[in-house]
Structure formats: structure tokens, C-alpha cells
Design an enzyme around this catalytic site. Structure first.
Site, mmCIF file in Angstrom:
data_model
loop_
_atom_site.group_PDB
_atom_site.id
_atom_site.type_symbol
_atom_site.label_atom_id
_atom_site.label_comp_id
_atom_site.label_asym_id
_atom_site.label_seq_id
_atom_site.Cartn_x
_atom_site.Cartn_y
_atom_site.Cartn_z
ATOM 1 N N GLY A 197 -9.948 1.183 80.992
ATOM 2 C CA GLY A 197 -9.257 0.867 82.256
ATOM 3 C C GLY A 197 -10.197 0.341 83.327
ATOM 4 N N TYR A 198 -11.350 -0.182 82.932
ATOM 5 C CA TYR A 198 -12.389 -0.505 83.911
ATOM 6 C C TYR A 198 -12.278 -1.899 84.518
ATOM 7 C CZ TYR A 198 -15.778 3.220 84.644
ATOM 8 O OH TYR A 198 -16.414 4.352 85.090
ATOM 9 N N VAL B 74 0.775 4.102 80.853
ATOM 10 C CA VAL B 74 0.075 3.180 79.947
ATOM 11 C C VAL B 74 0.940 2.893 78.717
ATOM 12 C CG1 VAL B 74 -1.973 2.782 78.547
ATOM 13 C CG2 VAL B 74 -2.182 4.059 80.692
ATOM 14 N N SER C 108 -7.328 7.414 75.305
ATOM 15 C CA SER C 108 -6.799 8.439 76.224
ATOM 16 C C SER C 108 -7.934 9.386 76.628
ATOM 17 C CB SER C 108 -5.621 9.171 75.590
ATOM 18 O OG SER C 108 -5.982 9.804 74.374
ATOM 19 N N ARG C 109 -8.156 10.423 75.857
ATOM 20 C CA ARG C 109 -9.306 11.303 76.063
ATOM 21 C C ARG C 109 -9.851 11.674 74.693
ATOM 22 N NH1 ARG C 109 -9.577 9.565 80.464
ATOM 23 N NH2 ARG C 109 -9.505 10.672 82.451
ATOM 24 N N ASP D 200 6.993 11.165 72.423
ATOM 25 C CA ASP D 200 6.685 11.785 73.712
ATOM 26 C C ASP D 200 7.558 13.034 73.863
ATOM 27 O OD1 ASP D 200 6.438 12.421 76.495
ATOM 28 O OD2 ASP D 200 5.689 10.391 76.855
ATOM 29 N N GLU E 285 -18.451 13.151 75.040
ATOM 30 C CA GLU E 285 -18.873 12.238 76.107
ATOM 31 C C GLU E 285 -19.700 12.957 77.176
ATOM 32 O OE1 GLU E 285 -15.101 9.745 76.522
ATOM 33 O OE2 GLU E 285 -15.885 9.730 78.532
ATOM 34 N N THR F 166 -8.627 8.368 89.680
ATOM 35 C CA THR F 166 -8.377 8.103 88.258
ATOM 36 C C THR F 166 -6.955 8.533 87.912
ATOM 37 O OG1 THR F 166 -9.146 10.322 87.663
ATOM 38 C CG2 THR F 166 -10.777 8.555 87.623
ATOM 39 N N HIS G 154 -15.784 4.363 77.210
ATOM 40 C CA HIS G 154 -14.757 4.830 78.165
ATOM 41 C C HIS G 154 -14.567 3.816 79.295
ATOM 42 C CE1 HIS G 154 -12.834 8.597 80.214
ATOM 43 N NE2 HIS G 154 -12.196 7.490 80.545
ATOM 44 N N SER H 261 -13.736 10.650 86.984
ATOM 45 C CA SER H 261 -13.422 11.618 85.916
ATOM 46 C C SER H 261 -14.594 12.483 85.459
ATOM 47 C CB SER H 261 -12.838 10.881 84.712
ATOM 48 O OG SER H 261 -13.875 10.227 84.019
HETATM 49 N N1 LIG Z 1 -9.891 5.166 78.671
HETATM 50 C C1 LIG Z 1 -9.545 4.910 79.916
HETATM 51 O O1 LIG Z 1 -10.216 4.158 80.610
HETATM 52 C C2 LIG Z 1 -8.300 5.530 80.484
HETATM 53 C C3 LIG Z 1 -7.689 4.902 81.571
HETATM 54 C C4 LIG Z 1 -6.510 5.454 82.067
HETATM 55 C C5 LIG Z 1 -5.989 6.616 81.522
HETATM 56 N N2 LIG Z 1 -6.628 7.209 80.486
HETATM 57 C C6 LIG Z 1 -6.071 8.427 79.877
HETATM 58 O O2 LIG Z 1 -4.786 8.111 79.380
HETATM 59 C C7 LIG Z 1 -3.904 9.172 79.693
HETATM 60 C C8 LIG Z 1 -2.483 8.643 79.792
HETATM 61 O O3 LIG Z 1 -2.371 7.804 80.936
HETATM 62 P P1 LIG Z 1 -0.943 7.483 81.576
HETATM 63 O O4 LIG Z 1 -1.195 6.792 82.838
HETATM 64 O O5 LIG Z 1 -0.067 6.822 80.584
HETATM 65 O O6 LIG Z 1 -0.420 8.948 81.858
HETATM 66 P P2 LIG Z 1 1.086 9.395 82.114
HETATM 67 O O7 LIG Z 1 1.009 10.774 82.648
HETATM 68 O O8 LIG Z 1 1.815 8.365 82.893
HETATM 69 O O9 LIG Z 1 1.735 9.423 80.656
HETATM 70 C C9 LIG Z 1 1.354 10.350 79.682
HETATM 71 C C10 LIG Z 1 2.547 10.573 78.771
HETATM 72 O O10 LIG Z 1 2.121 11.424 77.708
HETATM 73 C C11 LIG Z 1 3.209 12.308 77.429
HETATM 74 N N3 LIG Z 1 2.727 13.473 76.696
HETATM 75 C C12 LIG Z 1 2.212 14.634 77.163
HETATM 76 N N4 LIG Z 1 1.933 15.462 76.136
HETATM 77 C C13 LIG Z 1 2.290 14.823 74.996
HETATM 78 C C14 LIG Z 1 2.228 15.159 73.623
HETATM 79 N N5 LIG Z 1 1.792 16.335 73.195
HETATM 80 N N6 LIG Z 1 2.646 14.224 72.726
HETATM 81 C C15 LIG Z 1 3.104 13.018 73.135
HETATM 82 N N7 LIG Z 1 3.232 12.667 74.428
HETATM 83 C C16 LIG Z 1 2.803 13.556 75.354
HETATM 84 C C17 LIG Z 1 3.782 12.643 78.800
HETATM 85 O O11 LIG Z 1 5.097 13.157 78.711
HETATM 86 C C18 LIG Z 1 3.714 11.285 79.488
HETATM 87 O O12 LIG Z 1 4.908 10.540 79.328
HETATM 88 C C19 LIG Z 1 -4.448 9.756 81.002
HETATM 89 O O13 LIG Z 1 -4.079 11.107 81.162
HETATM 90 C C20 LIG Z 1 -5.922 9.584 80.848
HETATM 91 O O14 LIG Z 1 -6.478 10.744 80.294
HETATM 92 C C21 LIG Z 1 -7.764 6.693 79.959
HETATM 93 O O1 LIG Z 2 -8.306 8.489 83.773
HETATM 94 C C1 LIG Z 2 -8.678 7.379 84.124
HETATM 95 O O2 LIG Z 2 -8.180 6.776 85.092
HETATM 96 C C2 LIG Z 2 -9.770 6.685 83.354
HETATM 97 O O3 LIG Z 2 -10.179 7.421 82.280
HETATM 98 C C3 LIG Z 2 -10.900 6.209 84.224
HETATM 99 O O4 LIG Z 2 -11.080 4.837 83.991
HETATM 100 C C4 LIG Z 2 -12.158 6.907 83.942
HETATM 101 O O5 LIG Z 2 -13.196 6.298 84.662
HETATM 102 P P1 LIG Z 2 -14.303 7.192 85.380
HETATM 103 O O6 LIG Z 2 -13.591 8.104 86.276
HETATM 104 O O7 LIG Z 2 -14.980 7.985 84.330
HETATM 105 O O8 LIG Z 2 -15.173 6.233 86.097
#
Ligand SMILES: NC(=O)c1ccc[n+]([C@@H]2O[C@H](COP(=O)([O-])OP(=O)(O)OC[C@H]3O[C@@H](n4cnc5c(N)ncnc54)[C@H](O)[C@@H]3O)[C@@H](O)[C@H]2O)c1
Ligand SMILES: O=C(O)[C@H](O)[C@H](O)COP(=O)(O)O
Length: 383
Positions: free
Chosen positions: A256-257, A127, A206-207, A146, A236, A66, A253, A45
Site C-alpha cells: 500500500g506504499y 481492499v 495483509s499481515r 468473509d 517482520e 494506517t 510490506h 504500523s
Molecule cells: N501490505 C500492506 O501494505 C497493507 C496495506 C493496507 C492494509 N493491509 C492489511 O490488510 C488488512 C485488510 O485491509 P482492509 O482495508 O480491507 O480492512 P477492512 O477492515 O476494510 O476489511 C477486512 C475484512 O476482513 C474480514 N474478516 C475479518 N476476519 C475474517 C476472517 N477470519 N476470515 C475472512 N474475513 C475476515 C472483515 O469482516 C472485513 O470485511 C488490514 O487490516 C491490514 O492489516 C496491508
Molecule cells: O495497514 C496499513 O495501512 C499498511 O500495512 C501500511 O502500509 C503499513 O505501512 P507502515 O505503517 O508500516 O509504514
């Protein structure tokens, strides 16, 4: 074929060695010059990829191992005819474990049972959907928001302001988007943050920019009743130390690690590249990955049934360790550059974390009723 890849992608040789030459680079240093004669670019990412960056290079395939894709200029890359692949759901299980661990920690810190609280989930995809399933299986009341899914006809969803008005816990699981009908940039802005119910627990994995961080810091200055966990930060890899100090949990961050999540991400991009090149995917993750983590967790004999789930969750993942590591780093560094490097180092040198087979742990603790409820909800945490 020449593949340029983020050095933090695990199993690079094993999955991609057969395609040709591999160049590994720190993700933040991958730019047009570094790409040289690369045909394929594999990122995580931290590498921002646009059509402009790839212009003049032979790159025709970009894979991000990712879930998130906000670092990729998807329309620009599509217009330039470049194939893009991501790894949906790869580390969703790890994020769910992260959120559950935050709930346990907040419950301890506030001496309030988490199962009694209404949990609002913003974004109910990979998630958020899994999180909702496990919480519902445990009898926890959830509110789901959603709008994109609502516009497709999904029922049982609420508006964001309604969710905020009725939730004791709010967990964000949306992609970062700045345009379109439902942008998520600063989705939780000053107005919405000020309207949080007294004692709300707010979790963002999320972000960073989904929450206006400046507004959050200001609100927390006035509202010590709010318990906040941030895994992602608006600036970040720089973390605002004042905001971190106001959060009850602060992590770099890593939600999901899990090793499992990272390996799944690599395998998904390997499959996508094979499809793009129209060649068979001869390698499977099961052949290359270390044995699953299942079986490494044991509840102490005699663990009381009402304590079994909490104990099992703590054994599997404890967010307090990651929080302590980030705070130690922030206390140690002298300036912003050291802080950025410290953040990246915590992620690069992340300790081994395996996803859990919660069902197996709970079943082994003679909790058949709980195990049945998790199973019924399709709560598959491990093989
Ligand atoms: N911190 C981490 O390590 C980590 C790990 C994995 C994912 N993430 C983040 O989490 C996010 C979500 O992951 P996911 O796998 O569930 O994605 P996903 O695409 O499966 O689900 C995202 C959901 O959000 C909904 N959405 C979009 N815009 C919206 C809004 N304005 N209000 C409410 N809902 C809305 C979408 O319709 C979808 O159902 C990723 O895009 C990523 O940025 C972070
Ligand atoms: O979007 C994802 O899958 C997560 O945010 C992911 O864990 C980010 O990890 P990175 O790519 O920064 O190593």
C-alpha cells in the site's frame, strides 16, 4: 500541545505544525521514555502501543496513519479512556494495484492467462471489496470469504475451505486478529496450505501471521507448483531468507506504499484529531499534496487492445522492481540485524509511487469497452 510522531509520516509539519510542538522519531524507537510530556501520539504500523506504554504520560489521543490496527491494544486503550483513530481504506487502492501486478507476473511466469483463473478473496472489506469489484468488471470469476460479514447477513460468500477447494488464486485481505469469533492468526495453517489446488497462486498482502510461515516454507519445499507472493512476513522486519527464496515474489510490506495512500492516511488522522479537539479541520489534502499522478502514464500509440490493460497496469506499478530490491538486500546482508535494518531502509527510502487513473490510461488507449466496464464497477482509480 506536544505531538510525538513516527518520522515516516509524510506532511507532519503541514498538517500538525499548527497544533504545537512536534517531535519526530523512528517508529520502532517510540517508547514510554521517548514520549515524555507528549499529549498526542501519531504512529504507523511499526510502533506497538498499549495502555501500559502510555501510563503516566499525558497522551490522550493515539492516531495511526494506517489501515491495520493490530499494533494497537484497542481494548486496553479504550479502557484507559484514550481516544484512538486509524485511517480506514487510506491505501487500499495501492494494495489492489499490488495484487493486480502479482497476477500479471504470475501469468507471465507460468504462461497462463490470469483472467481465466478463479480468484478467491479472503476478507472483503476496503481492499478485498475493491479487488473483487475490479476483477468482476474484467470478467474474472471470484469467490469471496468473509465470515464476519456473512454473520451480518451478507450473501454470496463462501466458507474458507470451499474457497480454497475451488480457487486458482487466493489473495488475503483480513486484519490480524488472535481472538474473537473469527481469528485470522494462522488462518492458512499447514492443513489448509497442503490442501491448495495444484498450481495455486497465493498472495498475502495483509499481515504476515495470517499465514503460518514455517508451514508455508515446508509446503513450498514439496510443492514447486505453488506460486506465492508475500508482502508481509511473520517475523517482520526479519525475513526468513529460505522462505523468500521459495516465493516467486517477495516484497518488504510495501503493497500500500503509494504516496497518495500515505498522504490520505495523514489527512484522515488530522481530521480525527480536529474532531477530538473539537476544532475545525481547516486543511484539506488537496491543498497540501503534490499534484496527482494522473496523466503521467501514456500507452504507446498502437498498443493492441488486448494488451492495453496489461500494459497500463505495468506502467502504473511493477511488483518485480520491489521484489528485486528486497532480494538484493537479502543477498547483501551479513546477519539478522543487518537484514532487519535493510527491510526498514527499503521502506523508509521507498521510491515515489503514485496511484493510477487506470480508467484514464485505458480510455486514452481507445479501449472504450474496457473503460465502460471498469466505470460500471465503480473502479475509480484516481481523479
Ligand atoms: N501490505 C500492506 O501494505 C497493507 C496495506 C493496507 C492494509 N493491509 C492489511 O490488510 C488488512 C485488510 O485491509 P482492509 O482495508 O480491507 O480492512 P477492512 O477492515 O476494510 O476489511 C477486512 C475484512 O476482513 C474480514 N474478516 C475479518 N476476519 C475474517 C476472517 N477470519 N476470515 C475472512 N474475513 C475476515 C472483515 O469482516 C472485513 O470485511 C488490514 O487490516 C491490514 O492489516 C496491508
Ligand atoms: O495497514 C496499513 O495501512 C499498511 O500495512 C501500511 O502500509 C503499513 O505501512 P507502515 O505503517 O508500516 O509504514
Amino acid at each position: 500541545m506536544h505531538i510525538v510522531a513516527d518520522e515516516n509520516i509524510p506532511l507532519l509539519d503541514e498538517f500538525f505544525g499548527e497544533f504545537g510542538r512536534l517531535t519526530r522519531l523512528p517508529g520502532r524507537l517510540i517508547d514510554q521514555t521517548a514520549l515524555g510530556d507528549a499529549d498526542v501520539l501519531l504512529v504507523r504500523s511499526v510502533t506497538r502501543v498499549s495502555a501500559g506504554m502510555l501510563a503516566g504520560t499525558p497522551v490522550r489521543f493515539v492516531g495511526t496513519c494506517t489501515i491495520g490496527t493490530d499494533h494497537l491494544d484497542l481494548p486496553g486503550l479504550a479502557a484507559a479512556g484514550i481516544e484512538v483513530a486509524s485511517a480506514p481504506g487510506c491505501n487500499a487502492r495501492g494494495v489492489v494495484e499490488y495484487v493486480l501486478s502479482c497476477l500479471l507476473t504470475f501469468a507471465e511466469q507460468s504462461a497462463t492467462p490470469w483472467q481465466d483463473r478463479t480468484v478467491g478473496i479472503i476478507g472483503v472489506g476496503e481492499v478485498g471489496g475493491r479487488l473483487a469489484a475490479v476483477l468482476q468488471a474484467l470478467g474474472v470469476k471470484t469467490l469471496l470469504c468473509d465470515p464476519p460479514q456473512a454473520s451480518q447477513g451478507r450473501e454470496g460468500l463462501v466458507e474458507l475451505d470451499e474457497l480454497i477447494a475451488h480457487s486458482d488464486v487466493i489473495s488475503c485481505h483480513v486484519p490480524l486478529t488472535c481472538e474473537g469469533p473469527h481469528p485470522t492468526w494462522h488462518l492458512l495453517d499447514a492443513r489448509r496450505l497442503e490442501s491448495l489446488r495444484p498450481g495455486t497462486w497465493l498472495i498475502n498482502s495483509s499481515r504476515g501471521p495470517v499465514i503460518d510461515n514455517q508451514a508455508l516454507s515446508a509446503v513450498l519445499g514439496q510443492r514447486p507448483d505453488l506460486l506465492v507472493a508475500l508482502d508481509v512476513w511473520e517475523t517482520e522486519p526479519l525475513v526468513d531468507p529460505a522462505l523468500a527464496a521459495r516465493c516467486r515474489l517477495a516484497t518488504p510490506h510495501i503493497a500500500g506504499y503509494s504516496l497518495d495512500g500515505k498522504l490520505r492516511g495523514t489527512a484522515q488522522i488530522y481530521q480525527a484529531l480536529c474532531r477530538f479537539l473539537d476544532r475545525p479541520a481547516s486543511l484539506a489534502l488537496e491543498q497540501l499534496a503534490p499534484r496527482s499522478g494522473a496523466g503521467q502514464w501514456q500507452l504507446e500509440p498502437g498498443t493492441p487492445p488486448d494488451w492495453a490493460l496489461t500494459r497500463a497496469l505495468r506502467l502504473v506499478y511493477d511488483v518485480r522492481d520491489d521484489d528485486a530490491r528486497l532480494r538484493a538486500m537479502l543477498n547483501r546482508v551479513q546477519d539478522e540485524q543487518e537484514s532487519r535494518e535493510g527491510f526498514d531502509r527499503l521502506r523508509k527510502e521507498y521510491p515515489l509511487r503514485r496511484e493510477c487513473n487506470l480508467l484514464r490510461v485505458v480510455t486514452a488507449a481507445s479501449e472504450p469497452q474496457l473503460a465502460r466496464r471498469l466505470l460500471a464497477a465503480g473502479f475509480d482509480l484516481g481523479g
